[in-house]
Design a protein around this motif. Structure first.
Motif, short mmCIF file in Angstrom:
data_model
loop_
_atom_site.label_atom_id
_atom_site.label_comp_id
_atom_site.label_asym_id
_atom_site.label_seq_id
_atom_site.Cartn_x
_atom_site.Cartn_y
_atom_site.Cartn_z
N ARG A 1 34.86 57.30 12.36
CA ARG A 1 33.62 56.53 12.70
C ARG A 1 33.90 54.91 12.67
O ARG A 1 34.45 54.65 11.37
CB ARG A 1 32.57 57.05 11.90
N ALA A 2 33.85 54.31 13.56
CA ALA A 2 33.92 52.60 13.45
C ALA A 2 32.89 52.08 14.12
O ALA A 2 32.08 52.66 15.11
CB ALA A 2 35.16 52.27 14.36
N LYS A 3 32.76 50.74 13.62
CA LYS A 3 31.66 49.92 14.26
C LYS A 3 32.38 48.79 14.92
O LYS A 3 33.05 48.02 14.21
CB LYS A 3 30.46 49.60 12.91
N ASN B 1 33.41 41.67 18.74
CA ASN B 1 34.89 42.04 18.83
C ASN B 1 35.45 42.29 17.42
O ASN B 1 36.74 42.27 17.48
CB ASN B 1 35.36 41.00 19.56
N ASP B 2 34.85 42.68 16.32
CA ASP B 2 35.34 42.66 15.22
C ASP B 2 35.03 44.24 14.96
O ASP B 2 33.98 44.96 14.87
CB ASP B 2 34.50 41.98 14.10
N THR B 3 36.21 45.05 14.80
CA THR B 3 35.97 46.67 14.37
C THR B 3 36.14 47.03 13.06
O THR B 3 37.26 46.48 12.33
CB THR B 3 37.31 47.13 15.24
N ILE B 4 35.29 47.62 12.36
CA ILE B 4 35.09 48.05 11.09
C ILE B 4 35.33 49.70 10.95
O ILE B 4 34.36 50.22 11.56
CB ILE B 4 34.05 47.51 10.41
N VAL B 5 36.28 50.35 10.50
CA VAL B 5 36.38 51.58 10.17
C VAL B 5 35.35 52.05 9.00
O VAL B 5 35.76 51.53 8.03
CB VAL B 5 37.87 52.01 10.04
N GLU B 6 34.42 52.68 9.34
CA GLU B 6 33.53 53.12 8.18
C GLU B 6 33.78 54.22 7.48
O GLU B 6 33.79 54.41 6.21
CB GLU B 6 32.18 53.31 8.84
N ARG B 7 34.73 55.21 8.29
CA ARG B 7 35.13 56.39 7.23
C ARG B 7 36.05 57.00 8.30
O ARG B 7 36.14 56.85 9.52
CB ARG B 7 33.87 57.40 7.19
N GLN B 8 37.00 57.90 7.76
CA GLN B 8 37.95 58.45 8.42
C GLN B 8 38.60 59.56 7.63
O GLN B 8 38.46 59.76 6.36
CB GLN B 8 39.29 57.51 8.52
N MET B 9 38.59 60.90 8.20
CA MET B 9 39.22 61.98 7.83
C MET B 9 40.48 62.48 8.30
O MET B 9 40.36 62.86 9.67
CB MET B 9 37.97 63.21 7.56
N MET C 1 21.57 46.95 21.27
CA MET C 1 21.45 45.73 20.62
C MET C 1 22.81 44.96 20.14
O MET C 1 22.83 44.63 19.04
CB MET C 1 20.47 46.12 19.25
N GLY C 2 23.63 45.09 20.89
CA GLY C 2 24.84 44.25 20.71
C GLY C 2 25.92 44.82 19.80
O GLY C 2 27.22 44.30 19.62
N THR C 3 25.83 45.93 19.40
CA THR C 3 26.63 46.62 18.55
C THR C 3 27.00 48.12 19.09
O THR C 3 26.20 48.76 19.96
CB THR C 3 25.96 46.86 17.16
N LYS C 4 28.16 48.56 18.77
CA LYS C 4 28.80 49.91 19.13
C LYS C 4 29.24 50.39 17.71
O LYS C 4 29.74 50.07 16.92
CB LYS C 4 29.88 49.81 20.06
N ILE C 5 28.79 51.82 17.94
CA ILE C 5 29.36 52.68 17.03
C ILE C 5 30.34 53.91 17.86
O ILE C 5 29.83 54.38 18.78
CB ILE C 5 28.13 53.65 16.43
#
Length: 344
Positions: free
Chosen positions: A53-55, A59-67, A313-317
């Motif tokens: 899962r990333a946010k 244009n800034d991508t942050i990986v919130e969790r990964q399995m 609202m300008g954000t992608k998950i």
């Protein structure tokens, strides 16, 4: 508060869903590909599975969790009307980024779950019907839920004010209420077997429809055979890919998030968040599902991908799931004198 609202919005819209492509079933068998299992006793495949899962914002991508996990599937029994398959976890690594506490808790839990295998039974097409060792799975899972919540709430006792433990535990336990709920929430098994028993038109099909909520959606499905020249492919391998875009009207968003809030947060916090939601000027949201399913000619999954993107609202998950085979050993098909596929 806006950050919390966004988090809850994404949570409400990112609930587990059945593969979108299942709605694209066709009836004309002369122009379709049927996803059917032609498995053999002792077939053994190893898969590597990724759940991320990333946010994306500005244009800034942050990986919130990964399995990342590796597991093995072995056909223990094969009859004219069913298969029995054992799923054996081999290794799992989790990473919650900056949240080292969650990483530690979840890594400890997944290592404990490696002590138990899942035995599924399917029909002749490969559709999952039952969990043969369901009681063992259910008892073990509920112990794991309790262990997870004990660790989480002891380290973060303030969490109980906003997210009461009893309410959270009840929601988690519902995922193991019965075999159907467990299968529905087993993302890796769904990714591999959710399309078995379905037929898809060869070529490209497009449709405009509404989903179960009445929200408009546009779907494109492409299905065909892979003329593979690669070392590990076969001429009769096939693929099904699709893209579905669902538009959620802004007037429905407040109701959707409100229902989710009332199920999740404490009454005090739910009231505050609902009041704040009413003040927000929301826009239409879009949910995009991109799916790619590749199969060997005998119905074994080769590589499976599902990307779900929620934009509001300008954000992608982005939720991304992928399973790809890493080794295979196939049995003898038909008469014993016939040759088997190459073991790799």
């Amino acid at each position: 508060m806006k950050k919390l609202i966004l988090s809850l919005l994404f949570g409400a819209l990112a609930l587990p869903s059945v593969a979108q492509l299942m709605t694209a079933q066709q009836e004309n068998k002369d122009t379709t590909i049927n996803v059917v299992a032609f498995f053999c006793k002792n077939d053994t495949l190893t898969y590597q599975y990724q759940d991320l899962r990333a946010k994306v914002k500005d244009n800034d991508t942050i990986v919130e969790r990964q399995m990342l996990s590796t597991f093995q599937l072995i056909v223990r029994d094969s009859t004219a009307t069913s298969y029995e398959i054992e799923c054996i976890p081999l290794e799992t690594k989790v990473d919650f980024g900056k949240d080292t506490l969650m990483t530690h808790i979840m890594q400890s839990l997944v290592e404990a779950t490696g002590d138990i295998n899942t035995i599924i039974t399917t029909d002749e097409y490969g559709r999952i019907e039952h969990i043969k060792n369901w009681k063992e799975i259910k008892d073990f899972s509920r112990k794991m839920i309790k262990s997870f919540l004990d660790s989480l709430y002891s380290c973060r006792p303030q969490l109980n004010e906003a997210l009461p433990r009893a309410r959270f535990e009840s929601q988690m336990t519902l995922q193991f209420a019965d075999e159907k709920a467990y299968i529905e929430n087993s993302a890796d098994l769904k990714l591999l077997f959710s399309l078995h028993g379905n037929s898809f038109a060869i070529g490209k099909t497009e449709s405009d429809d509404t989903d179960a909520h009445g929200w408009p959606e546009q779907t494109t499905v492409v299905c065909g055979y892979d003329k593979s020249s690669e070392e590990y492919g076969f001429e009769d391998d096939y693929f099904i890919s699709g893209r579905t875009v669902t538009t959620i009207p802004k007037e429905d968003l407040k109701e959707t998030i409100g229902n989710y809030i009332n199920l999740t947060l404490s009454d005090e916090y739910a009231g505050k968040v609902n009041d704040e939601i009413k003040k927000q000027e929301l826009e239409d949201a879009t949910v995009t599902d991109v799916e790619q399913y590749s199969y060997f000619y005998n119905g074994w999954p080769s590589e499976m991908e599902h990307l779900k993107q929620i934009e509001i609202m300008g954000t992608k998950i982005i939720d991304y799931k992928n399973a790809i085979w890493t080794s295979r050993v196939w049995g003898i098909y038909g008469n014993q004198g016939e040759s088997s596929p190459t073991d790799i």
